[in-house]
Design a protein around this motif. Sequence first.
Motif, PDB file in Angstrom:
ATOM      1  N   UNK A   1     -44.620  -2.853  22.493  1.00  0.00           N
ATOM      2  CA  UNK A   1     -44.973  -3.664  23.592  1.00  0.00           C
ATOM      3  C   UNK A   1     -45.589  -2.871  24.632  1.00  0.00           C
ATOM      4  N   UNK A   2     -45.423  -1.525  24.772  1.00  0.00           N
ATOM      5  CA  UNK A   2     -45.982  -0.619  25.559  1.00  0.00           C
ATOM      6  C   UNK A   2     -47.391  -0.570  24.987  1.00  0.00           C
ATOM      7  N   UNK A   3     -47.443  -0.320  23.727  1.00  0.00           N
ATOM      8  CA  UNK A   3     -48.675  -0.178  23.199  1.00  0.00           C
ATOM      9  C   UNK A   3     -49.789  -1.368  23.210  1.00  0.00           C
ATOM     10  N   UNK A   4     -49.181  -2.616  23.148  1.00  0.00           N
ATOM     11  CA  UNK A   4     -50.090  -3.713  23.212  1.00  0.00           C
ATOM     12  C   UNK A   4     -50.428  -3.956  24.699  1.00  0.00           C
TER      13      UNK A   4
ATOM     14  N   UNK B   1     -30.363   0.157  18.251  1.00  0.00           N
ATOM     15  CA  UNK B   1     -31.076   1.114  18.972  1.00  0.00           C
ATOM     16  C   UNK B   1     -32.293   1.595  18.527  1.00  0.00           C
ATOM     17  N   UNK B   2     -32.721   1.810  17.118  1.00  0.00           N
ATOM     18  CA  UNK B   2     -33.921   2.159  16.647  1.00  0.00           C
ATOM     19  C   UNK B   2     -34.805   0.853  16.676  1.00  0.00           C
ATOM     20  N   UNK B   3     -34.132  -0.375  16.510  1.00  0.00           N
ATOM     21  CA  UNK B   3     -35.024  -1.731  16.790  1.00  0.00           C
ATOM     22  C   UNK B   3     -35.541  -1.668  18.204  1.00  0.00           C
ATOM     23  N   UNK B   4     -34.842  -1.549  19.104  1.00  0.00           N
ATOM     24  CA  UNK B   4     -34.893  -1.582  20.470  1.00  0.00           C
ATOM     25  C   UNK B   4     -36.044  -0.806  20.837  1.00  0.00           C
ATOM     26  N   UNK B   5     -35.949   0.607  20.380  1.00  0.00           N
ATOM     27  CA  UNK B   5     -37.023   1.663  20.516  1.00  0.00           C
ATOM     28  C   UNK B   5     -38.358   1.156  20.076  1.00  0.00           C
ATOM     29  N   UNK B   6     -38.425   0.772  18.818  1.00  0.00           N
ATOM     30  CA  UNK B   6     -39.707   0.253  18.197  1.00  0.00           C
ATOM     31  C   UNK B   6     -40.172  -1.067  18.896  1.00  0.00           C
ATOM     32  N   UNK B   7     -39.362  -2.072  19.272  1.00  0.00           N
ATOM     33  CA  UNK B   7     -39.999  -3.057  20.275  1.00  0.00           C
ATOM     34  C   UNK B   7     -40.452  -2.536  21.198  1.00  0.00           C
TER      35      UNK B   7
ATOM     36  N   UNK C   1     -50.079 -10.169  24.256  1.00  0.00           N
ATOM     37  CA  UNK C   1     -49.443  -9.958  25.651  1.00  0.00           C
ATOM     38  C   UNK C   1     -48.066 -10.566  25.717  1.00  0.00           C
ATOM     39  N   UNK C   2     -48.143 -12.027  25.222  1.00  0.00           N
ATOM     40  CA  UNK C   2     -46.874 -13.092  25.007  1.00  0.00           C
ATOM     41  C   UNK C   2     -46.072 -12.205  24.119  1.00  0.00           C
ATOM     42  N   UNK C   3     -46.434 -11.897  22.922  1.00  0.00           N
ATOM     43  CA  UNK C   3     -45.747 -11.117  22.231  1.00  0.00           C
ATOM     44  C   UNK C   3     -45.006 -10.124  22.656  1.00  0.00           C
ATOM     45  N   UNK C   4     -45.928  -9.156  23.572  1.00  0.00           N
ATOM     46  CA  UNK C   4     -45.351  -7.965  24.017  1.00  0.00           C
ATOM     47  C   UNK C   4     -44.008  -8.228  25.138  1.00  0.00           C
ATOM     48  N   UNK C   5     -44.335  -9.200  26.079  1.00  0.00           N
ATOM     49  CA  UNK C   5     -43.221  -9.653  26.802  1.00  0.00           C
ATOM     50  C   UNK C   5     -41.841 -10.137  25.976  1.00  0.00           C
ATOM     51  N   UNK C   6     -42.111 -10.889  25.023  1.00  0.00           N
ATOM     52  CA  UNK C   6     -40.994 -11.476  24.120  1.00  0.00           C
ATOM     53  C   UNK C   6     -40.318 -10.142  23.694  1.00  0.00           C
ATOM     54  N   UNK C   7     -41.070  -9.146  23.002  1.00  0.00           N
ATOM     55  CA  UNK C   7     -40.372  -7.953  22.562  1.00  0.00           C
ATOM     56  C   UNK C   7     -39.685  -7.117  23.512  1.00  0.00           C
ATOM     57  N   UNK C   8     -40.100  -7.133  24.600  1.00  0.00           N
ATOM     58  CA  UNK C   8     -39.797  -6.327  25.850  1.00  0.00           C
ATOM     59  C   UNK C   8     -38.241  -6.773  26.162  1.00  0.00           C
ATOM     60  N   UNK C   9     -38.466  -8.262  26.581  1.00  0.00           N
ATOM     61  CA  UNK C   9     -37.084  -9.258  26.711  1.00  0.00           C
ATOM     62  C   UNK C   9     -35.947  -8.884  25.920  1.00  0.00           C
ATOM     63  N   UNK C  10     -36.416  -9.108  24.546  1.00  0.00           N
ATOM     64  CA  UNK C  10     -35.559  -8.949  23.540  1.00  0.00           C
ATOM     65  C   UNK C  10     -34.707  -7.606  23.325  1.00  0.00           C
ATOM     66  N   UNK C  11     -35.659  -6.505  23.537  1.00  0.00           N
ATOM     67  CA  UNK C  11     -34.956  -5.400  23.572  1.00  0.00           C
ATOM     68  C   UNK C  11     -34.121  -4.772  24.875  1.00  0.00           C
ATOM     69  N   UNK C  12     -34.691  -5.438  25.949  1.00  0.00           N
ATOM     70  CA  UNK C  12     -33.597  -5.368  27.230  1.00  0.00           C
ATOM     71  C   UNK C  12     -32.448  -5.953  27.184  1.00  0.00           C
ATOM     72  N   UNK C  13     -32.232  -7.358  26.661  1.00  0.00           N
ATOM     73  CA  UNK C  13     -31.149  -7.915  26.494  1.00  0.00           C
ATOM     74  C   UNK C  13     -30.528  -7.762  25.038  1.00  0.00           C
ATOM     75  N   UNK C  14     -30.605  -6.851  24.136  1.00  0.00           N
ATOM     76  CA  UNK C  14     -30.199  -6.456  22.934  1.00  0.00           C
ATOM     77  C   UNK C  14     -29.970  -7.611  22.026  1.00  0.00           C
ATOM     78  N   UNK C  15     -30.730  -8.875  22.155  1.00  0.00           N
ATOM     79  CA  UNK C  15     -30.421 -10.095  21.519  1.00  0.00           C
ATOM     80  C   UNK C  15     -31.759 -10.623  20.907  1.00  0.00           C
ATOM     81  N   UNK C  16     -31.725 -11.019  19.753  1.00  0.00           N
ATOM     82  CA  UNK C  16     -33.089 -11.575  19.131  1.00  0.00           C
ATOM     83  C   UNK C  16     -32.827 -12.991  18.538  1.00  0.00           C
TER      84      UNK C  16
END
Length: 72
Positions: free
Chosen positions: A19-22, A9-15, A40-55
Motif C-alpha cells: 500500500x505504501x509503495x503504491x 503479522x507477515x500478511x499485514x506487513x506485506x499489505x 490507489x483504491x487497492x492500496x486503501x483496501x489493503x491498508x484497511x484490511x491490514x489495520x483491522x486484521x480481517x480480509x
Amino acid sequence: MQLNRNVGKLDRAIRTLVAIGIALLYLFDVISGILGMVLTALAIILLITSLVNFCPLYKIIGFNSCKFDPEN
C-alpha cells in the motif's frame, strides 16, 4: 456479526508495504490516470484490511494466515 482475525503479522506487513509503495508511485506520478486510481483504491483496501486484521476475501475462500485458531 463478529469479524474474526484472519490476517497474520507477515500478511499485514506485506499489505502495508504494498500500500505504501503504491501510494509513493502515485504521489511521484509514476502511475497516473485510471490505473493510478484503481491501484490507489487497492492500496486503501489493503491498508484497511491490514489495520483491522480481517480480509473479507479470505473469509469467502476459507483462508486464514493467522497462527492461532480464530474460533477459540
